[in-house]
Design a protein around this motif. Structure first.
Motif, PDB file in Angstrom:
ATOM      1  N   GLY A 265      -8.273   3.215  -3.807  1.00 59.53           N
ATOM      2  CA  GLY A 265      -7.909   2.554  -2.547  1.00 59.53           C
ATOM      3  C   GLY A 265      -8.800   1.302  -2.061  1.00 59.53           C
ATOM      4  N   ILE A 266      -9.879   0.861  -2.749  1.00 62.49           N
ATOM      5  CA  ILE A 266     -10.348  -0.157  -2.374  1.00 62.49           C
ATOM      6  C   ILE A 266     -10.224  -1.490  -3.550  1.00 62.49           C
ATOM      7  CG2 ILE A 266     -13.132  -0.904  -1.915  1.00 62.49           C
ATOM      8  CD1 ILE A 266     -12.323   1.224  -0.347  1.00 62.49           C
TER       9      ILE A 266
ATOM     10  N   SER B 154     -10.867  -3.590   8.619  1.00 64.22           N
ATOM     11  CA  SER B 154      -9.758  -2.950   7.702  1.00 64.22           C
ATOM     12  C   SER B 154     -10.095  -1.552   7.524  1.00 64.22           C
ATOM     13  CB  SER B 154     -10.208  -3.738   6.327  1.00 64.22           C
ATOM     14  OG  SER B 154     -11.411  -3.173   5.491  1.00 64.22           O
ATOM     15  N   GLY B 155      -9.096  -0.925   6.565  1.00 61.66           N
ATOM     16  CA  GLY B 155      -9.259   0.415   6.216  1.00 61.66           C
ATOM     17  C   GLY B 155     -10.192   0.872   5.211  1.00 61.66           C
ATOM     18  N   GLY B 156     -10.761  -0.112   4.757  1.00 56.72           N
ATOM     19  CA  GLY B 156     -11.909   0.129   3.516  1.00 56.72           C
ATOM     20  C   GLY B 156     -11.927  -0.951   2.703  1.00 56.72           C
ATOM     21  N   CYS B 157     -10.693  -1.933   2.261  1.00 56.96           N
ATOM     22  CA  CYS B 157     -10.763  -2.918   1.611  1.00 56.96           C
ATOM     23  C   CYS B 157     -11.689  -3.997   2.303  1.00 56.96           C
ATOM     24  CB  CYS B 157      -9.262  -3.313   1.314  1.00 56.96           C
ATOM     25  SG  CYS B 157      -8.359  -2.083   0.623  1.00 56.96           S
TER      26      CYS B 157
ATOM     27  N   SER C 164       0.732  -1.129   0.156  1.00 55.36           N
ATOM     28  CA  SER C 164       0.052  -0.075   0.015  1.00 55.36           C
ATOM     29  C   SER C 164       0.953   1.186  -0.061  1.00 55.36           C
ATOM     30  CB  SER C 164      -1.047   0.045   1.120  1.00 55.36           C
ATOM     31  OG  SER C 164      -1.621   1.270   1.492  1.00 55.36           O
ATOM     32  N   ASN C 165       0.564   2.139  -0.930  1.00 55.29           N
ATOM     33  CA  ASN C 165       1.136   3.420  -0.585  1.00 55.29           C
ATOM     34  C   ASN C 165       0.404   4.500   0.024  1.00 55.29           C
ATOM     35  OD1 ASN C 165      -1.148   3.615  -2.649  1.00 55.29           O
ATOM     36  ND2 ASN C 165       0.051   5.083  -4.154  1.00 55.29           N
TER      37      ASN C 165
END
Length: 613
Positions: A119-120, A133-136, A101-102
């Motif tokens: 970002g998903i 998760s952070g959105g994924c 991930s960047n």
């Protein structure tokens, strides 16, 4: 013997007591491994047709379907509070086995399958049993590894609170492919006519693409087949290539006109300069003639005044000479008067020539501007034709890929993409446009027969809100946020309402130009998405993406990578190099070097003067 027997019995009892806990610990270690292996079983047979992934946020599960129905399911972990995974319809845009991930501190995301450009994604991760998760969407590591090889780019993923299983569906508004000539009646006259029709259809398409209107009537696209469509495409490309040549010739002629206009300006300026020089000379000659005339008039007045005063006292010969002088002066005056008139006319003509030269300069400048505009227009036309050929070639390269069609009641548009490239966009006719359309995915899963004309379709309903569906027989097994869901029997999602799907398609009528274009490229794996929402505008600005429908659209909040936390600095006291929390022999041995480095830092930050820390 009694003592020996007692010792032996005590040894056996001790060995049994010590080995029993080890056996129980081994059994406890083996049980979780056995459960993890059966948690997300993979199919033993190959899947048939395109896959459709349905992710339920409420159940934290993913269900996978192919052309024959259900394939497998697994646990997932979606976005936690504040980073919720957006509800919507997605497509697999990219796949990477090893991805970093960047955005989230170089986090490892193995077997990543990208769903959005913001970002998903699907990727392997820890599954705690609740959204974390952070959105994924996290998948179990081993499942993600094996599932990675089952999916393909452009396959659809649905994320919703509750999901509906796809159902076989048929409707007259769904697309069919063009038949081949072998499947239609053929004849010499008909073949020749269809060839002419195909060529004219290609020319019509190229002219429409370039914004050119031809004089002939609209083409009658009857008896369209795969062969006539291919011929029409060849004619369309040739028309685009010819447009490039025509635009190039036009640009060359415009460049020549621009050069000629530039030369005309140069010549006009030189001529104007000469005319101005002539005008100045004429003005000087006119001024000199006027001055000579005035001098001659003064001389004549003097002679006339002398005659008037002394004529009675002068001798006859003197009077005769004076009168002869007067006559000569009058003749000279007449000549000077004519010269003044001539020089005045010459000056006037020179001024007119200067004005004409200025007009020639202005005309040449206008011609130059027109030539430049023509050059710019011709270059733009040539560039547009070149881009049209490049886009046509990209579409031809993508013809083997599935086609995506999107109809939105929010915009009233139908849009077509193939290979993540736009193909065509037009206005659709929607009955009762003020009433939002229900959201459905219609997926072409396979051909109906060997003719490869009619397709077998599935319909999948997508709901923005929860429908009350529970994937577990026992409602008490539903998860809490910080507790892993207990193992239970998984129930399949309820099926899609095909009657509602039919009513939704009944309201939509697409332009014939769009359906004809789709009929040329539709194949298994193609999808028709119908929704009351528009495509996600934050995704369409990226190249190489598909129709992403978020319900509602979520604007990406992350615009730059998360900064790394600064490393914790070890605080030392001023005496002996001891640490604030704990020390090591290494730090005490290097205390003097650190003190010197600290003193140098103090000098750099305080300009060489002592300061209070």
């Amino acid at each position: 013997m009694r003592l020996g027997s007692a010792s032996l019995a005590l040894g056996l009892l001790t060995h049994t007591a010590l080995s029993a806990p080890d056996d129980r610990r081994a059994e406890r270690r083996a049980k979780p491994q056995q459960q993890s292996r059966v948690e997300a079983p993979m199919p033993s047979a190959k899947t048939e047709g395109p896959l459709l992934m349905l992710i339920s946020l409420n159940q934290q599960r993913m269900y996978v379907y192919d052309g024959n129905g259900f394939v497998l399911q697994t646990r997932v972990s979606s976005g936690r509070a504040g980073h919720e995974t957006p509800v919507g319809i997605y497509s697999i845009l990219e796949k990477k086995v090893d991805h970093t991930s960047n955005i989230y501190l170089d986090a490892k995301m193995p077997h990543m399958q990208r769903l959005t450009m913001t970002g998903i994604a699907l990727h392997g991760g820890v599954i705690p049993g609740y959204p974390a998760s952070g959105g994924c969407v996290r998948l179990p590591f081993d499942f993600a590894r094996r599932f990675f090889n089952m999916t393909d780019i452009n396959q659809r993923v649905v994320i919703a609170p509750d999901v509906n299983a796809p159902a076989l569906f048929d409707h007259p508004r769904l697309f069919s492919a063009l038949p081949s000539v072998a499947q239609t009646e053929t004849g010499g006259d008909r073949a020749e006519r269809t060839d002419r029709t195909a060529i004219q259809a290609g020319v019509d398409a190229a002219e429409a693409l370039l914004g050119v209107t031809s004089a002939h009537a609209a083409t009658d696209p009857t008896a369209r087949t795969q062969e006539t469509a291919a011929e029409a495409r060849r004619a369309e490309r040739q028309a685009l290539v010819d447009a490039i040549a025509t635009a190039g010739e036009r640009r060359t002629a415009a460049a020549e006109g621009e050069a000629a206009a530039q030369r005309a300006i140069t010549d006009a300026k030189a001529a104007a300069k000469a005319r101005r020089s002539d005008a100045k000379a004429a003005d000087r000659a006119a001024d000199a003639a006027k001055a000579a005339l005035r001098s001659q008039e003064r001389d004549l007045k003097k002679i006339a005044a002398r005659l008037a005063k002394t004529a009675s006292r002068m001798r006859a010969d003197e009077l005769e000479a004076l009168r002869a002088s007067e006559t000569a002066e009058r003749d000279r005056l007449a000549g000077l008067t004519q010269e003044v008139q001539r020089t005045a006319d010459a000056a006037k003509a020179a001024d007119a020539a200067v004005k004409a030269a200025d007009g020639a300069i202005a005309k040449a400048a206008n011609d130059l501007q027109a030539a430049k505009a023509e050059t710019k227009t011709a270059a733009a036309t040539e560039t547009a034709a070149t881009k049209a050929v490049a886009a046509f070639d990209r579409r031809e390269q993508n013809r083997g890929l599935p086609v995506s069609v999107f109809v939105s009641s929010a915009t009233g548009l139908v849009q077509v993409r193939q290979g993540f490239e736009p193909v065509i966009e037009a206005q659709a006719a929607i009955e009762n446009p003020d009433v939002p359309l229900d959201t459905f995915i219609f997926s072409a899963v396979d051909w109906k027969d060997e003719s490869k004309t009619d397709l077998r379709w599935q319909a999948t309903e997508v709901n923005e809100y929860s429908t009350g569906f529970s994937s577990f027989e026992d409602e008490s097994l539903s998860y809490s946020r910080k507790k892993t869901k207990a193992a239970g029997s998984v129930r399949m999602p309820s099926g899609t309402d095909t009657d509602r799907a039919a009513r939704t398609l009944d309201r939509i009528k697409l332009p014939k130009a769009v359906t004809d274009r789709i009929a040329e490229v539709v194949k298994p794996g193609s999808t028709l998405i119908v929704s009351s929402y528009d495509v996600s505008r934050s995704e369409t600005k990226y190249a190489g993406t598909d129709f992403i429908v978020q319900m509602p659209e979520v604007v990406a909040k992350i615009s730059k990578p998360t900064p790394r936390p600064k490393p914790v600095q070890v605080v030392e006291d001023d005496g002996g190099g001891s640490c604030f929390f704990f020390c090591s022999p290494y730090s005490s041995n290097k205390s003097k070097e650190r003190d010197k480095l600290r003193d140098r830092k103090r000098e750099r930050t305080s300009g060489g003067k002592s300061s209070v820390w």
